[in-house]
Design a protein around this motif. Structure first.
Motif, PDB file in Angstrom:
ATOM      1  N   SER A 136     -20.230 -59.255  10.537  1.00 62.26           N
ATOM      2  CA  SER A 136     -20.773 -60.476  11.131  1.00 62.26           C
ATOM      3  C   SER A 136     -22.296 -60.458  11.111  1.00 62.26           C
ATOM      4  CB  SER A 136     -20.267 -60.630  12.573  1.00 62.26           C
ATOM      5  OG  SER A 136     -18.873 -60.758  12.618  1.00 62.26           O
ATOM      6  N   LEU A 137     -22.877 -59.335  11.524  1.00 63.10           N
ATOM      7  CA  LEU A 137     -24.338 -59.213  11.504  1.00 63.10           C
ATOM      8  C   LEU A 137     -24.873 -59.230  10.080  1.00 63.10           C
ATOM      9  CD1 LEU A 137     -27.051 -58.764  12.879  1.00 63.10           C
ATOM     10  CD2 LEU A 137     -26.553 -56.306  12.907  1.00 63.10           C
ATOM     11  N   ALA A 138     -24.175 -58.553   9.180  1.00 54.30           N
ATOM     12  CA  ALA A 138     -24.620 -58.505   7.788  1.00 54.30           C
ATOM     13  C   ALA A 138     -24.718 -59.910   7.199  1.00 54.30           C
ATOM     14  CB  ALA A 138     -23.657 -57.655   6.968  1.00 54.30           C
ATOM     15  N   TRP A 139     -23.703 -60.739   7.435  1.00 56.42           N
ATOM     16  CA  TRP A 139     -23.722 -62.085   6.881  1.00 56.42           C
ATOM     17  C   TRP A 139     -24.756 -62.968   7.574  1.00 56.42           C
ATOM     18  CZ3 TRP A 139     -22.317 -62.509   2.292  1.00 56.42           C
ATOM     19  CH2 TRP A 139     -21.168 -61.898   1.779  1.00 56.42           C
ATOM     20  N   TRP A 140     -24.960 -62.744   8.892  1.00 54.97           N
ATOM     21  CA  TRP A 140     -26.009 -63.508   9.582  1.00 54.97           C
ATOM     22  C   TRP A 140     -27.365 -63.210   8.958  1.00 54.97           C
ATOM     23  CZ3 TRP A 140     -30.613 -63.049  11.954  1.00 54.97           C
ATOM     24  CH2 TRP A 140     -31.048 -64.111  12.745  1.00 54.97           C
ATOM     25  N   ILE A 141     -27.674 -61.931   8.749  1.00 56.53           N
ATOM     26  CA  ILE A 141     -28.950 -61.553   8.138  1.00 56.53           C
ATOM     27  C   ILE A 141     -29.044 -62.129   6.728  1.00 56.53           C
ATOM     28  CG2 ILE A 141     -30.333 -59.606   7.307  1.00 56.53           C
ATOM     29  CD1 ILE A 141     -29.209 -57.972   9.662  1.00 56.53           C
ATOM     30  N   HIS A 142     -27.956 -62.045   5.990  1.00 59.26           N
ATOM     31  CA  HIS A 142     -27.934 -62.558   4.619  1.00 59.26           C
ATOM     32  C   HIS A 142     -28.304 -64.036   4.578  1.00 59.26           C
ATOM     33  CE1 HIS A 142     -26.626 -62.649   0.404  1.00 59.26           C
ATOM     34  NE2 HIS A 142     -25.974 -63.780   0.679  1.00 59.26           N
ATOM     35  N   ASP A 143     -27.820 -64.806   5.529  1.00 62.74           N
ATOM     36  CA  ASP A 143     -28.067 -66.245   5.544  1.00 62.74           C
ATOM     37  C   ASP A 143     -29.439 -66.633   6.092  1.00 62.74           C
ATOM     38  OD1 ASP A 143     -25.553 -66.672   4.501  1.00 62.74           O
ATOM     39  OD2 ASP A 143     -24.699 -67.551   6.326  1.00 62.74           O
ATOM     40  N   HIS A 144     -30.065 -65.733   6.864  1.00 62.52           N
ATOM     41  CA  HIS A 144     -31.273 -66.140   7.598  1.00 62.52           C
ATOM     42  C   HIS A 144     -32.573 -65.420   7.217  1.00 62.52           C
ATOM     43  CE1 HIS A 144     -28.056 -67.574  10.324  1.00 62.52           C
ATOM     44  NE2 HIS A 144     -28.925 -68.511  10.648  1.00 62.52           N
ATOM     45  N   LEU A 145     -32.502 -64.223   6.654  1.00 61.43           N
ATOM     46  CA  LEU A 145     -33.713 -63.423   6.482  1.00 61.43           C
ATOM     47  C   LEU A 145     -33.893 -62.946   5.039  1.00 61.43           C
ATOM     48  CD1 LEU A 145     -33.525 -61.196   9.700  1.00 61.43           C
ATOM     49  CD2 LEU A 145     -34.894 -63.267   9.343  1.00 61.43           C
ATOM     50  N   PRO A 146     -35.146 -62.741   4.606  1.00 60.87           N
ATOM     51  CA  PRO A 146     -35.434 -62.320   3.237  1.00 60.87           C
ATOM     52  C   PRO A 146     -35.361 -60.799   3.053  1.00 60.87           C
ATOM     53  CG  PRO A 146     -37.494 -62.718   4.374  1.00 60.87           C
ATOM     54  CD  PRO A 146     -36.397 -63.082   5.346  1.00 60.87           C
ATOM     55  N   TYR A 147     -34.230 -60.218   3.408  1.00 64.21           N
ATOM     56  CA  TYR A 147     -34.053 -58.770   3.265  1.00 64.21           C
ATOM     57  C   TYR A 147     -33.966 -58.395   1.782  1.00 64.21           C
ATOM     58  CZ  TYR A 147     -29.188 -59.418   1.879  1.00 64.21           C
ATOM     59  OH  TYR A 147     -28.053 -59.761   1.190  1.00 64.21           O
ATOM     60  N   ALA A 148     -34.283 -57.139   1.477  1.00 64.29           N
ATOM     61  CA  ALA A 148     -34.112 -56.630   0.118  1.00 64.29           C
ATOM     62  C   ALA A 148     -32.775 -55.919  -0.027  1.00 64.29           C
ATOM     63  CB  ALA A 148     -35.247 -55.678  -0.231  1.00 64.29           C
ATOM     64  N   SER A 149     -32.429 -55.076   0.960  1.00 63.49           N
ATOM     65  CA  SER A 149     -31.134 -54.404   0.970  1.00 63.49           C
ATOM     66  C   SER A 149     -30.765 -54.061   2.401  1.00 63.49           C
ATOM     67  CB  SER A 149     -31.159 -53.132   0.109  1.00 63.49           C
ATOM     68  OG  SER A 149     -32.021 -52.156   0.680  1.00 63.49           O
ATOM     69  N   LEU A 150     -29.465 -53.955   2.646  1.00 64.75           N
ATOM     70  CA  LEU A 150     -28.921 -53.529   3.928  1.00 64.75           C
ATOM     71  C   LEU A 150     -27.901 -52.440   3.673  1.00 64.75           C
ATOM     72  CD1 LEU A 150     -28.079 -57.000   5.593  1.00 64.75           C
ATOM     73  CD2 LEU A 150     -30.118 -55.603   6.017  1.00 64.75           C
ATOM     74  N   CYS A 151     -27.866 -51.459   4.559  1.00 69.02           N
ATOM     75  CA  CYS A 151     -26.840 -50.419   4.491  1.00 69.02           C
ATOM     76  C   CYS A 151     -26.420 -50.080   5.912  1.00 69.02           C
ATOM     77  CB  CYS A 151     -27.346 -49.176   3.774  1.00 69.02           C
ATOM     78  SG  CYS A 151     -26.073 -47.898   3.589  1.00 69.02           S
ATOM     79  N   PHE A 152     -25.124 -50.234   6.215  1.00 65.27           N
ATOM     80  CA  PHE A 152     -24.608 -50.040   7.568  1.00 65.27           C
ATOM     81  C   PHE A 152     -23.943 -48.678   7.711  1.00 65.27           C
ATOM     82  CE2 PHE A 152     -25.352 -54.485   7.494  1.00 65.27           C
ATOM     83  CZ  PHE A 152     -25.537 -54.872   8.810  1.00 65.27           C
ATOM     84  N   PHE A 153     -24.006 -48.138   8.948  1.00 66.28           N
ATOM     85  CA  PHE A 153     -23.445 -46.827   9.263  1.00 66.28           C
ATOM     86  C   PHE A 153     -22.466 -46.945  10.434  1.00 66.28           C
ATOM     87  CE2 PHE A 153     -27.759 -46.334   7.615  1.00 66.28           C
ATOM     88  CZ  PHE A 153     -27.503 -45.557   6.493  1.00 66.28           C
ATOM     89  N   PRO A 154     -21.539 -45.990  10.574  1.00 63.67           N
ATOM     90  CA  PRO A 154     -20.492 -46.118  11.595  1.00 63.67           C
ATOM     91  C   PRO A 154     -20.987 -46.103  13.036  1.00 63.67           C
ATOM     92  CG  PRO A 154     -19.812 -44.572   9.883  1.00 63.67           C
ATOM     93  CD  PRO A 154     -21.264 -44.867   9.658  1.00 63.67           C
ATOM     94  N   LYS A 155     -21.969 -45.273  13.355  1.00 63.07           N
ATOM     95  CA  LYS A 155     -22.381 -45.109  14.741  1.00 63.07           C
ATOM     96  C   LYS A 155     -23.267 -46.267  15.186  1.00 63.07           C
ATOM     97  CE  LYS A 155     -22.026 -40.076  14.716  1.00 63.07           C
ATOM     98  NZ  LYS A 155     -22.733 -38.781  14.899  1.00 63.07           N
ATOM     99  N   LEU A 156     -22.775 -47.018  16.166  1.00 66.08           N
ATOM    100  CA  LEU A 156     -23.530 -48.107  16.798  1.00 66.08           C
ATOM    101  C   LEU A 156     -23.874 -49.245  15.843  1.00 66.08           C
ATOM    102  CD1 LEU A 156     -26.050 -45.971  18.926  1.00 66.08           C
ATOM    103  CD2 LEU A 156     -23.895 -46.978  19.699  1.00 66.08           C
ATOM    104  N   TRP A 157     -23.230 -49.285  14.655  1.00 62.45           N
ATOM    105  CA  TRP A 157     -23.597 -50.232  13.612  1.00 62.45           C
ATOM    106  C   TRP A 157     -25.081 -50.121  13.266  1.00 62.45           C
ATOM    107  CZ3 TRP A 157     -19.058 -49.960  12.808  1.00 62.45           C
ATOM    108  CH2 TRP A 157     -18.035 -50.705  13.335  1.00 62.45           C
ATOM    109  N   ALA A 158     -25.620 -48.909  13.336  1.00 67.82           N
ATOM    110  CA  ALA A 158     -26.985 -48.702  12.849  1.00 67.82           C
ATOM    111  C   ALA A 158     -27.042 -49.126  11.386  1.00 67.82           C
ATOM    112  CB  ALA A 158     -27.381 -47.237  12.988  1.00 67.82           C
ATOM    113  N   PHE A 159     -28.173 -49.681  10.983  1.00 59.06           N
ATOM    114  CA  PHE A 159     -28.274 -50.099   9.591  1.00 59.06           C
ATOM    115  C   PHE A 159     -29.704 -49.994   9.093  1.00 59.06           C
ATOM    116  CE2 PHE A 159     -28.896 -53.858  12.162  1.00 59.06           C
ATOM    117  CZ  PHE A 159     -29.852 -54.625  11.511  1.00 59.06           C
TER     118      PHE A 159
END
Length: 206
Positions: A136-159
């Protein structure tokens, strides 16, 4: 600006303001550096500041303005810290692969500037902690912000969130479901994904 050669000059460097709410010192902490006593000091402060300002102004500030306080897990690593982490299997890639990523003051092989921070958004973790909730957060960022890359991790959804002069717009995850979520050319990459993050707030610009 030269690499700090004294505690006082390092203190002054840490006071450099990157954006409305963030200073360089906020991004210099490293467990590797602390535990193994390797100073995590930028070799090229001017490049680190320039890349860090882009990261903060375009990505970190809008996230904090929208979702509330962020927790910065890790961010800047200098060449010595990152190389030590790579050689000792401490979850660091090679310096060449980490240039314009966690190594803010090293341009990549194409001469491009970039910067990455690993963050946690407590508000999102509290709401979406079920399996796959990171999407959910990944798609929100994808739609709203000019990120270059995202990588998510299991603990606390750190990314890891990266700003880069030539953004790849690629999202992957080590949290379940693992793997690649999207990249240019995939059928799910274009258009709005609002139905995948119901109830999320509208973007707030700092």
């Amino acid at each position: 600006m030269r690499k700090p050669g004294s505690m006082k000059s390092l203190e002054d460097l840490g006071r450099v303001r990157l954006s409305k709410n963030f200073f360089l010192r906020d991004f210099l902490h490293s467990e590797i550096a602390d535990f193994y006593r390797i100073p995590n000091i930028p070799d090229d402060p001017e490049l680190a500041i320039a890349a860090g300002r882009k990261l903060c102004e375009e990505l970190i500030e809008p996230l904090q303005a929208t979702f509330g306080r962020l927790h910065i897990r890790s961010a800047y690593r200098n060449r010595a810290v990152n190389d030590f982490g790579n050689r000792n299997k401490l979850n660091c890639s090679t310096n060449a692969a980490t240039a314009a990523d966690h190594i803010w003051d090293m341009r990549d092989a194409d001469g491009c500037m970039g910067a990455t921070a690993c963050i946690v958004i407590p508000r999102v973790w509290d709401r979406e902690r079920g399996e796959g909730g990171w999407q959910s957060l990944a798609w929100w960022i994808h739609d709203h912000l000019p990120y270059a890359s995202l990588c998510f991790f299991p603990k606390l959804w750190a990314f890891n969130i990266q700003w880069h002069e030539r953004p790849q717009r690629r999202i992957r995850s080590f949290a379940e479901p693992r793997g690649l979520l999207t990249k240019p050319g995939m059928a799910n990459h274009e258009g709005s994904h609002g139905d995948l993050y119901p109830g999320f707030p509208a973007l707030v610009r700092a």
